[in-house]
Design a protein around this motif. Structure first.
Motif, PDB file in Angstrom:
ATOM      1  N   THR A 122     -33.091  -3.338  -3.668  1.00 34.82           N
ATOM      2  CA  THR A 122     -32.433  -2.079  -3.297  1.00 34.82           C
ATOM      3  C   THR A 122     -32.292  -1.957  -1.788  1.00 34.82           C
ATOM      4  N   SER A 123     -33.319  -2.348  -1.055  1.00 35.95           N
ATOM      5  CA  SER A 123     -33.255  -2.293   0.408  1.00 35.95           C
ATOM      6  C   SER A 123     -32.166  -3.218   0.943  1.00 35.95           C
ATOM      7  N   VAL A 124     -32.048  -4.400   0.340  1.00 32.04           N
ATOM      8  CA  VAL A 124     -31.013  -5.349   0.757  1.00 32.04           C
ATOM      9  C   VAL A 124     -29.624  -4.770   0.496  1.00 32.04           C
ATOM     10  N   PHE A 125     -29.422  -4.235  -0.701  1.00 34.19           N
ATOM     11  CA  PHE A 125     -28.105  -3.688  -1.042  1.00 34.19           C
ATOM     12  C   PHE A 125     -27.753  -2.482  -0.178  1.00 34.19           C
ATOM     13  N   PHE A 126     -28.702  -1.571  -0.017  1.00 33.84           N
ATOM     14  CA  PHE A 126     -28.417  -0.355   0.758  1.00 33.84           C
ATOM     15  C   PHE A 126     -28.203  -0.655   2.238  1.00 33.84           C
ATOM     16  N   ALA A 127     -28.705  -1.777   2.711  1.00 34.74           N
ATOM     17  CA  ALA A 127     -28.461  -2.147   4.108  1.00 34.74           C
ATOM     18  C   ALA A 127     -26.977  -2.340   4.379  1.00 34.74           C
ATOM     19  N   PHE A 128     -26.225  -2.754   3.348  1.00 35.74           N
ATOM     20  CA  PHE A 128     -24.791  -2.970   3.513  1.00 35.74           C
ATOM     21  C   PHE A 128     -24.002  -1.673   3.525  1.00 35.74           C
ATOM     22  N   LEU A 129     -24.661  -0.538   3.324  1.00 35.45           N
ATOM     23  CA  LEU A 129     -23.978   0.745   3.472  1.00 35.45           C
ATOM     24  C   LEU A 129     -23.584   0.999   4.921  1.00 35.45           C
ATOM     25  N   LEU A 130     -24.176   0.253   5.848  1.00 36.03           N
ATOM     26  CA  LEU A 130     -23.833   0.393   7.263  1.00 36.03           C
ATOM     27  C   LEU A 130     -22.536  -0.317   7.611  1.00 36.03           C
ATOM     28  N   SER A 131     -21.978  -1.048   6.665  1.00 34.30           N
ATOM     29  CA  SER A 131     -20.726  -1.768   6.922  1.00 34.30           C
ATOM     30  C   SER A 131     -19.578  -0.797   7.136  1.00 34.30           C
ATOM     31  N   THR A 132     -18.582  -1.252   7.867  1.00 36.14           N
ATOM     32  CA  THR A 132     -17.394  -0.433   8.107  1.00 36.14           C
ATOM     33  C   THR A 132     -16.354  -0.603   7.005  1.00 36.14           C
ATOM     34  N   GLU A 133     -16.545  -1.597   6.125  1.00 38.23           N
ATOM     35  CA  GLU A 133     -15.613  -1.828   5.033  1.00 38.23           C
ATOM     36  C   GLU A 133     -15.974  -0.953   3.834  1.00 38.23           C
ATOM     37  N   VAL A 134     -15.004  -0.220   3.336  1.00 41.67           N
ATOM     38  CA  VAL A 134     -15.251   0.707   2.237  1.00 41.67           C
ATOM     39  C   VAL A 134     -15.668  -0.039   0.973  1.00 41.67           C
ATOM     40  N   VAL A 135     -15.037  -1.174   0.688  1.00 40.71           N
ATOM     41  CA  VAL A 135     -15.349  -1.921  -0.526  1.00 40.71           C
ATOM     42  C   VAL A 135     -16.786  -2.433  -0.492  1.00 40.71           C
ATOM     43  N   ILE A 136     -17.242  -2.890   0.662  1.00 45.86           N
ATOM     44  CA  ILE A 136     -18.618  -3.373   0.779  1.00 45.86           C
ATOM     45  C   ILE A 136     -19.600  -2.231   0.550  1.00 45.86           C
ATOM     46  N   ARG A 137     -19.290  -1.061   1.108  1.00 49.04           N
ATOM     47  CA  ARG A 137     -20.149   0.099   0.877  1.00 49.04           C
ATOM     48  C   ARG A 137     -20.141   0.509  -0.596  1.00 49.04           C
ATOM     49  N   MET A 138     -18.999   0.369  -1.229  1.00 47.92           N
ATOM     50  CA  MET A 138     -18.887   0.691  -2.653  1.00 47.92           C
ATOM     51  C   MET A 138     -19.783  -0.223  -3.476  1.00 47.92           C
ATOM     52  N   LEU A 139     -19.713  -1.517  -3.210  1.00 46.94           N
ATOM     53  CA  LEU A 139     -20.568  -2.470  -3.915  1.00 46.94           C
ATOM     54  C   LEU A 139     -22.042  -2.240  -3.594  1.00 46.94           C
ATOM     55  N   ALA A 140     -22.345  -1.971  -2.345  1.00 48.05           N
ATOM     56  CA  ALA A 140     -23.735  -1.758  -1.945  1.00 48.05           C
ATOM     57  C   ALA A 140     -24.329  -0.554  -2.660  1.00 48.05           C
ATOM     58  N   SER A 191     -10.222  10.312  -1.166  1.00 47.11           N
ATOM     59  CA  SER A 191     -10.454   9.596  -2.418  1.00 47.11           C
ATOM     60  C   SER A 191     -10.111   8.117  -2.264  1.00 47.11           C
ATOM     61  N   VAL A 192     -11.042   7.262  -2.712  1.00 49.62           N
ATOM     62  CA  VAL A 192     -10.864   5.812  -2.605  1.00 49.62           C
ATOM     63  C   VAL A 192     -10.876   5.225  -4.013  1.00 49.62           C
ATOM     64  N   PRO A 193      -9.849   4.511  -4.428  1.00 46.22           N
ATOM     65  CA  PRO A 193      -9.855   3.910  -5.768  1.00 46.22           C
ATOM     66  C   PRO A 193     -10.890   2.799  -5.873  1.00 46.22           C
ATOM     67  N   VAL A 194     -11.468   2.661  -7.060  1.00 50.09           N
ATOM     68  CA  VAL A 194     -12.435   1.600  -7.305  1.00 50.09           C
ATOM     69  C   VAL A 194     -11.681   0.280  -7.454  1.00 50.09           C
ATOM     70  N   GLU A 195     -12.025  -0.681  -6.624  1.00 48.47           N
ATOM     71  CA  GLU A 195     -11.347  -1.971  -6.683  1.00 48.47           C
ATOM     72  C   GLU A 195     -11.593  -2.642  -8.034  1.00 48.47           C
TER      73      GLU A 195
END
Length: 212
Positions: free
Chosen positions: A157-175, A94-98
């Motif tokens: 949507t394609s731009v945002f979902f591309a950041f799901l490949l990031s290793t940072e959880v917060v970036i994936r959360m925003l994406a 479980s990851v808290p929402v920043e």
């Protein structure tokens, strides 16, 4: 122990460090969130009211924007806190929402959704001013702008979902949140709920908009 140690000295102590800074930021943003939301929604309402001169059009657009943002925040909570479909994102706990995630989403999504709204309503208003037929204006506006809105939403949507490949959880959360909100806003709201509401309310949509 810290308050007790200073209770009889008259000194004032402060806690520093990353944890204290994050807690302070969380409290500040939580206290400001309602005011920021009210300001953004009010500004969007007044802007659309001034541009389209339709009270119902402006109110509907401002409120439906909150629907898309709320739905996207619900997806974030479901994935990152409840664990629904978290395996593809490699979220193992479980990851808290920043605290700054809702504010960033509010600002970005409101900007994008206002673009889609203006594309759609501007075309409808042109037909209304020319013909006075609300049903024709809704059908024509939707037919003329559906591709533009869909393509723009697909790009974002394609731009945002591309950041799901990031290793940072917060970036994936925003994406994830931004991508889902754009899909909901473009498909469910701008191309379905808004035209349906405009069709049902008929000429009430343009109660402040006089024909030329």
């Amino acid at each position: 122990m810290f308050p007790q140690a200073l209770s009889h000295t008259g000194a004032q102590g402060y806690v520093t460090g990353i944890t204290a800074a994050r807690l302070t930021l969380q409290d500040v943003l939580a206290n400001r969130l309602l005011a920021i939301t009210a300001f953004v929604v009010s500004a969007a309402f007044l802007l659309l009211l001034a541009v389209f001169r339709g009270l119902l059009v402006a109110a509907k657009a401002a409120l439906l924007n909150l629907v898309s943002i709320g739905a996207a925040l619900g997806v974030i909570v479901a994935v990152f806190q409840w664990g629904w479909g978290s395996s593809p994102l490699e979220v193992k706990e479980s990851v808290p929402v920043e605290p700054y995630v809702p504010i960033l989403m509010l600002a970005i999504v409101f900007g994008l959704s206002m673009d889609y709204e203006i594309f759609l309503i501007a075309r409808m208003r042109e037909v209304w001013l020319r013909t006075g037929d609300n049903h024709l204006s809704v059908a024509t506006g939707l037919a003329a702008t559906a591709r533009v809105i869909s393509c723009a939403a697909l790009v974002m949507t394609s731009v945002f979902f591309a950041f799901l490949l990031s290793t940072e959880v917060v970036i994936r959360m925003l994406a994830l949140g931004l991508g889902v909100s754009v899909i909901i806003d473009a498909v469910a709201i701008r191309l379905l709920l808004v035209p349906a509401a405009m069709y049902l309310f008929r000429d009430v949509n343009w109660c402040l908009c006089g024909r030329r």
